[in-house]
Design a protein around this motif. Structure first.
Motif, mmCIF file in Angstrom:
data_model
loop_
_atom_site.group_PDB
_atom_site.id
_atom_site.type_symbol
_atom_site.label_atom_id
_atom_site.label_comp_id
_atom_site.label_asym_id
_atom_site.label_seq_id
_atom_site.Cartn_x
_atom_site.Cartn_y
_atom_site.Cartn_z
ATOM 1 N N ALA A 331 34.099 37.490 34.341
ATOM 2 C CA ALA A 331 35.282 36.638 34.472
ATOM 3 C C ALA A 331 35.985 36.886 35.809
ATOM 4 O O ALA A 331 36.456 35.945 36.456
ATOM 5 C CB ALA A 331 36.242 36.893 33.310
ATOM 6 N N SER A 332 36.037 38.152 36.248
ATOM 7 C CA SER A 332 36.691 38.449 37.524
ATOM 8 C C SER A 332 35.898 37.871 38.687
ATOM 9 O O SER A 332 36.475 37.403 39.672
ATOM 10 C CB SER A 332 36.871 39.957 37.687
ATOM 11 O OG SER A 332 35.643 40.608 37.910
ATOM 12 N N GLN A 333 34.568 37.906 38.580
ATOM 13 C CA GLN A 333 33.742 37.293 39.620
ATOM 14 C C GLN A 333 34.001 35.788 39.699
ATOM 15 O O GLN A 333 34.094 35.219 40.796
ATOM 16 C CB GLN A 333 32.261 37.550 39.338
ATOM 17 C CG GLN A 333 31.835 38.992 39.529
ATOM 18 C CD GLN A 333 30.417 39.252 39.053
ATOM 19 O OE1 GLN A 333 29.711 38.349 38.619
ATOM 20 N NE2 GLN A 333 30.002 40.511 39.112
ATOM 21 N N ARG A 334 34.130 35.153 38.551
ATOM 22 C CA ARG A 334 34.387 33.708 38.536
ATOM 23 C C ARG A 334 35.757 33.385 39.118
ATOM 24 O O ARG A 334 35.917 32.400 39.840
ATOM 25 C CB ARG A 334 34.278 33.179 37.099
ATOM 26 C CG ARG A 334 32.847 33.136 36.579
ATOM 27 C CD ARG A 334 32.793 32.753 35.116
ATOM 28 N NE ARG A 334 31.416 32.608 34.670
ATOM 29 C CZ ARG A 334 31.051 32.605 33.404
ATOM 30 N NH1 ARG A 334 31.970 32.742 32.435
ATOM 31 N NH2 ARG A 334 29.780 32.474 33.060
ATOM 32 N N ARG A 335 36.752 34.208 38.796
ATOM 33 C CA ARG A 335 38.084 33.976 39.356
ATOM 34 C C ARG A 335 38.056 34.115 40.876
ATOM 35 O O ARG A 335 38.715 33.351 41.588
ATOM 36 C CB ARG A 335 39.088 34.965 38.743
ATOM 37 C CG ARG A 335 39.435 34.705 37.293
ATOM 38 C CD ARG A 335 40.657 35.507 36.857
ATOM 39 N NE ARG A 335 40.418 36.943 36.903
ATOM 40 C CZ ARG A 335 39.951 37.660 35.873
ATOM 41 N NH1 ARG A 335 39.653 37.059 34.725
ATOM 42 N NH2 ARG A 335 39.783 38.963 36.005
ATOM 43 N N TYR A 336 37.305 35.089 41.345
ATOM 44 C CA TYR A 336 37.205 35.300 42.788
ATOM 45 C C TYR A 336 36.560 34.096 43.465
ATOM 46 O O TYR A 336 37.051 33.603 44.488
ATOM 47 C CB TYR A 336 36.385 36.564 43.055
ATOM 48 C CG TYR A 336 36.199 36.875 44.517
ATOM 49 C CD1 TYR A 336 37.236 37.415 45.275
ATOM 50 C CD2 TYR A 336 34.980 36.641 45.147
ATOM 51 C CE1 TYR A 336 37.060 37.709 46.621
ATOM 52 C CE2 TYR A 336 34.794 36.933 46.491
ATOM 53 C CZ TYR A 336 35.837 37.466 47.222
ATOM 54 O OH TYR A 336 35.669 37.748 48.557
ATOM 55 N N VAL A 337 35.466 33.589 42.902
ATOM 56 C CA VAL A 337 34.798 32.420 43.479
ATOM 57 C C VAL A 337 35.713 31.198 43.411
ATOM 58 O O VAL A 337 35.773 30.400 44.355
ATOM 59 C CB VAL A 337 33.460 32.152 42.759
ATOM 60 C CG1 VAL A 337 32.850 30.822 43.216
ATOM 61 C CG2 VAL A 337 32.472 33.290 43.025
#
Length: 396
Positions: A331-337
């Protein structure tokens, strides 16, 4: 009429192709570690023992599926670079664009496989895939150089590799009804790439992320584990190897981390914190979405080339499937992208939401793929050229 012996051989070849196709689809969809031989058998409509009559194990199927993707890569390149009369194409750069786009459309699942499954192959198998891939990329690079004689051989290879990453990043998981839009976006991005001049890349600024923690035993373990996971894959690394790398026994590692999964979680969390720190620093030190996006590119490249944490988080995250910590990392990777996508949409309001998202995926794929090629990253100019190519596609 085929003889009985030839008929049996033909049936065996047909069955092998059927099993390879089923395996490739499942590996691309679920990831190699989450596919069992029984799943492949069910997908192909055969019994599990039938699979073992054709392949010794799951890894042999992966290698066959990966080699099939490279076969397609070679074939489409040959077709694109030659006219029907067998003569060289008059516009070699256009031939590269055609080959790259057609490759993704023709076999997106296999394309994804041979770009990302090296850690699940044996060293010999991985070397063979890399060798064949580089051979075709050199043909792309030569075609690009023919249209751009101002480029050095190394620059042409940078552009060829980035072209392959752009093509492979966009179509593999795209719904069929969106393919026309995506294919057009692929071609536009590749043409923009082929106008760039990697040797003109300016040096990267000093890292904007703050320094890491105090470097105690816990961080020593994470540093060693990240290097081992990057070199040998998560499944191929044990706690004993991690302990030996920091001069302690395997059981001593458990005083700091309860399991190998916990080490992977901590590596992912540390990587996420570094990215977040870079994003916050970019927001504070820049004005406007275009400048902030440029700063994010620099921060991302510095993170993925400066330490193995981020690459490990991207390539080994599958091991945490079902783990709440793994879900949060994803989820954090998706928020970053998504932050990248929002900034690009603000910097270039003429782009549709879909095109902005596709562009960001392509941009990140350029460096994510390149860091896995061991001959590239030691070059001193590598990080600066990666950032330059990424910014060239963002056009921010």
């Amino acid at each position: 009429m085929p003889t009985p012996k030839n008929a049996r051989r033909d049936r065996a070849e047909d069955r092998r192709r059927q099993l390879i196709a089923a395996a490739a689809a499942l590996f691309a969809d679920r990831g190699f570690p989450h596919v069992a031989v029984s799943d492949i058998a069910a997908r192909a409509g055969v019994s599990t023992p039938t699979v073992y009559r054709h392949f010794t194990d799951k890894q042999a199927l992966l290698f066959a599926a990966t080699q099939g993707g490279v076969d397609t890569f070679e074939q489409l390149t040959e077709e694109a670079l030659r006219t029907e009369a067998g003569r060289p194409q008059p516009d070699p750069a256009r031939a590269v664009v055609t080959a790259a786009t057609t490759l993704s459309v023709a076999d997106p699942g296999a394309t994804s496989l041979w770009r990302w499954t090296g850690q699940h192959l044996s060293d010999e198998q991985d070397r063979e895939v890399v060798r064949r891939t580089r051979t075709v990329l050199r043909r792309w690079a030569a075609a690009i150089a023919e249209s751009r004689p101002d480029l050095s051989e190394r620059e042409s290879m940078y552009l060829a590799g980035a072209t392959l990453s752009v093509a492979g990043s966009l179509l593999a998981r795209t719904p069929k009804n969106d393919r026309v839009v995506v294919e057009a976006t692929v071609q536009q991005l590749i043409w923009r790439l082929l106008d760039l001049h990697p040797a003109s890349a300016p040096p990267l600024p000093e890292p904007i992320s703050p320094a890491d923690t105090d470097g105690g035993r816990r961080d020593e373990i994470l540093d060693a584990a990240a290097r081992l996971f990057a070199d040998h894959g998560f499944p191929g690394t044990g706690m004993d190897e991690i302990g030996a790398a920091v001069g302690i026994t395997g059981p001593s590692v458990y005083r700091h981390f309860p399991s190998k999964d916990a080490i992977l979680v901590a590596i992912g969390q540390r990587s996420a914190l570094r990215l977040e720190a870079g994003a916050l620093a970019a927001a504070m030190r820049t004005s406007g979405p275009a400048e902030q996006l440029d700063a994010l590119v620099d921060s991302y490249v510095q993170n993925i080339t400066g330490a193995p944490d981020l690459l490990v988080a991207l390539t080994s995250g599958y091991a945490l499937d079902g783990d709440p910590s793994g879900t949060e990392l994803l989820a954090s990777q998706r928020r970053y992208v998504n932050r990248w996508i929002e900034l690009l949409a603000a910097a270039r309001p003429e782009l549709s939401a879909q095109t902005a998202a596709l562009t960001v995926r392509a941009v990140l794929a350029i460096v994510n793929d390149a860091v896995r090629m061991p001959r590239s990253t030691p070059q001193p100019e590598f990080a600066a050229r990666m950032a330059y190519l990424m910014k060239g596609l963002l056009d921010s």
